[in-house]
Write a protein that holds these residues in place. Structure first.
Motif, PDB file in Angstrom:
ATOM      1  N   ARG A   1       0.801  -1.250   0.156  1.00 32.28           N
ATOM      2  CA  ARG A   1       0.081  -0.030  -0.020  1.00 32.28           C
ATOM      3  C   ARG A   1       0.790   1.204   0.114  1.00 32.28           C
ATOM      4  NH1 ARG A   1      -4.238  -1.057  -1.910  1.00 32.28           N
ATOM      5  NH2 ARG A   1      -5.430   0.514  -0.932  1.00 32.28           N
ATOM      6  N   PRO A   2       2.009   1.333  -1.016  1.00 34.53           N
ATOM      7  CA  PRO A   2       2.704   2.363  -1.018  1.00 34.53           C
ATOM      8  C   PRO A   2       1.908   3.941  -1.394  1.00 34.53           C
ATOM      9  CG  PRO A   2       3.065   1.477  -2.822  1.00 34.53           C
ATOM     10  CD  PRO A   2       1.938   0.548  -2.193  1.00 34.53           C
ATOM     11  N   ALA A   3       2.466   5.159  -1.166  1.00 34.18           N
ATOM     12  CA  ALA A   3       1.731   6.385  -1.447  1.00 34.18           C
ATOM     13  C   ALA A   3       1.999   6.390  -3.099  1.00 34.18           C
ATOM     14  CB  ALA A   3       2.467   7.423  -0.906  1.00 34.18           C
ATOM     15  N   VAL A   4       3.055   5.907  -3.643  1.00 36.01           N
ATOM     16  CA  VAL A   4       3.160   5.969  -4.962  1.00 36.01           C
ATOM     17  C   VAL A   4       3.479   4.388  -5.422  1.00 36.01           C
ATOM     18  CG1 VAL A   4       4.575   6.716  -7.215  1.00 36.01           C
ATOM     19  CG2 VAL A   4       3.890   8.349  -5.249  1.00 36.01           C
ATOM     20  N   TYR A   5       2.938   4.152  -6.737  1.00 41.90           N
ATOM     21  CA  TYR A   5       2.918   2.862  -7.410  1.00 41.90           C
ATOM     22  C   TYR A   5       3.577   3.276  -8.619  1.00 41.90           C
ATOM     23  CZ  TYR A   5       2.045  -2.043  -6.326  1.00 41.90           C
ATOM     24  OH  TYR A   5       2.078  -3.157  -5.993  1.00 41.90           O
ATOM     25  N   GLY A   6       4.680   2.712  -8.827  1.00 42.80           N
ATOM     26  CA  GLY A   6       5.379   3.081 -10.210  1.00 42.80           C
ATOM     27  C   GLY A   6       5.295   1.847 -11.290  1.00 42.80           C
ATOM     28  N   ALA A   7       5.271   2.100 -12.643  1.00 40.23           N
ATOM     29  CA  ALA A   7       5.125   1.174 -13.478  1.00 40.23           C
ATOM     30  C   ALA A   7       6.190   1.489 -14.705  1.00 40.23           C
ATOM     31  CB  ALA A   7       3.893   0.873 -14.120  1.00 40.23           C
ATOM     32  N   LEU A   8       7.123   0.640 -15.102  1.00 41.56           N
ATOM     33  CA  LEU A   8       8.032   1.113 -16.071  1.00 41.56           C
ATOM     34  C   LEU A   8       7.517   0.078 -17.171  1.00 41.56           C
ATOM     35  CD1 LEU A   8      10.346   2.884 -17.154  1.00 41.56           C
ATOM     36  CD2 LEU A   8      11.905   1.219 -16.359  1.00 41.56           C
ATOM     37  N   LEU A   9       7.299   0.555 -18.292  1.00 41.54           N
ATOM     38  CA  LEU A   9       6.702  -0.550 -19.349  1.00 41.54           C
ATOM     39  C   LEU A   9       7.717  -0.288 -20.614  1.00 41.54           C
ATOM     40  CD1 LEU A   9       2.869   0.112 -19.029  1.00 41.54           C
ATOM     41  CD2 LEU A   9       4.508  -1.535 -17.835  1.00 41.54           C
ATOM     42  N   VAL A  10       8.564  -1.299 -20.975  1.00 40.07           N
ATOM     43  CA  VAL A  10       9.383  -0.909 -22.023  1.00 40.07           C
ATOM     44  C   VAL A  10       9.066  -1.711 -23.068  1.00 40.07           C
ATOM     45  CG1 VAL A  10      11.942  -1.336 -22.512  1.00 40.07           C
ATOM     46  CG2 VAL A  10      11.206  -0.780 -20.242  1.00 40.07           C
ATOM     47  N   ILE A  11       8.880  -1.052 -24.073  1.00 37.82           N
ATOM     48  CA  ILE A  11       8.330  -1.743 -25.484  1.00 37.82           C
ATOM     49  C   ILE A  11       9.777  -1.627 -26.511  1.00 37.82           C
ATOM     50  CG2 ILE A  11       6.719  -2.041 -27.110  1.00 37.82           C
ATOM     51  CD1 ILE A  11       5.597  -2.618 -24.544  1.00 37.82           C
ATOM     52  N   ALA A  12      10.173  -3.015 -26.763  1.00 40.17           N
ATOM     53  CA  ALA A  12      11.293  -2.839 -27.753  1.00 40.17           C
ATOM     54  C   ALA A  12      10.989  -2.374 -29.082  1.00 40.17           C
ATOM     55  CB  ALA A  12      12.080  -4.107 -27.872  1.00 40.17           C
TER      56      ALA A  12
END
Length: 150
Positions: free
Chosen positions: A44-55
């Protein structure tokens, strides 16, 4: 959560990383959805990060896969804690066009389109309020990339 020779999707506490160099499948989306639900329930973090890398050579999803992906992203991104950096790797006019289209579709203050992993990681680290965390994010991406190319 998901790994094939050209695609990995992993969660690490308050960070989600996807690296995709192959076609997206419904099976991959189902595994990702399960992973996202579990991660959000466990952390339950204050910020949830998502790094989506598309080649650069990864094909864009089509048909039912594209529809399901849009639904899943819309649901996930509705969470006010979620910050998403979409990295569209590569150079040239076709990739520049993809980024332009993505900017028109992928809008909002908690979303960005990046040219490379370093740029996306810096943006996410700033969203976390921890600029020094960018190196940790890049290291995780490098480790995951090695795991699918081994």
């Amino acid at each position: 959560v998901w790994r094939t020779p050209g695609h990995v999707f992993a969660t690490n506490d308050d960070l989600i990383v996807q690296i995709r160099g192959e076609a997206l499948s419904l099976e991959a989306l189902e595994a990702q959805e399960t992973g996202l639900r579990l991660a959000r329930a466990q952390h339950r973090p204050a910020v949830y990060g998502a790094l989506l890398v598309i080649a650069e050579g990864a094909p864009a999803p089509t048909g039912e896969v594209a529809k399901r992906q849009r639904e899943m992203v819309r649901e996930f991104a509705a969470d006010e804690r979620v910050h998403i950096a979409l990295v569209l790797e590569g150079r040239g006019p076709l990739v520049a066009l993809k980024r332009t289209i993505a900017r028109g579709v992928f809008t909002g203050a908690r979303r960005t389109i990046a040219r490379n992993v370093n740029e996306g990681a810096r943006w996410l680290a700033a969203a976390y309020g921890e600029p020094s965390r960018a190196d940790e994010i890049v290291a995780l991406v490098d480790s995951l990339r090695r795991s699918i190319s081994a």
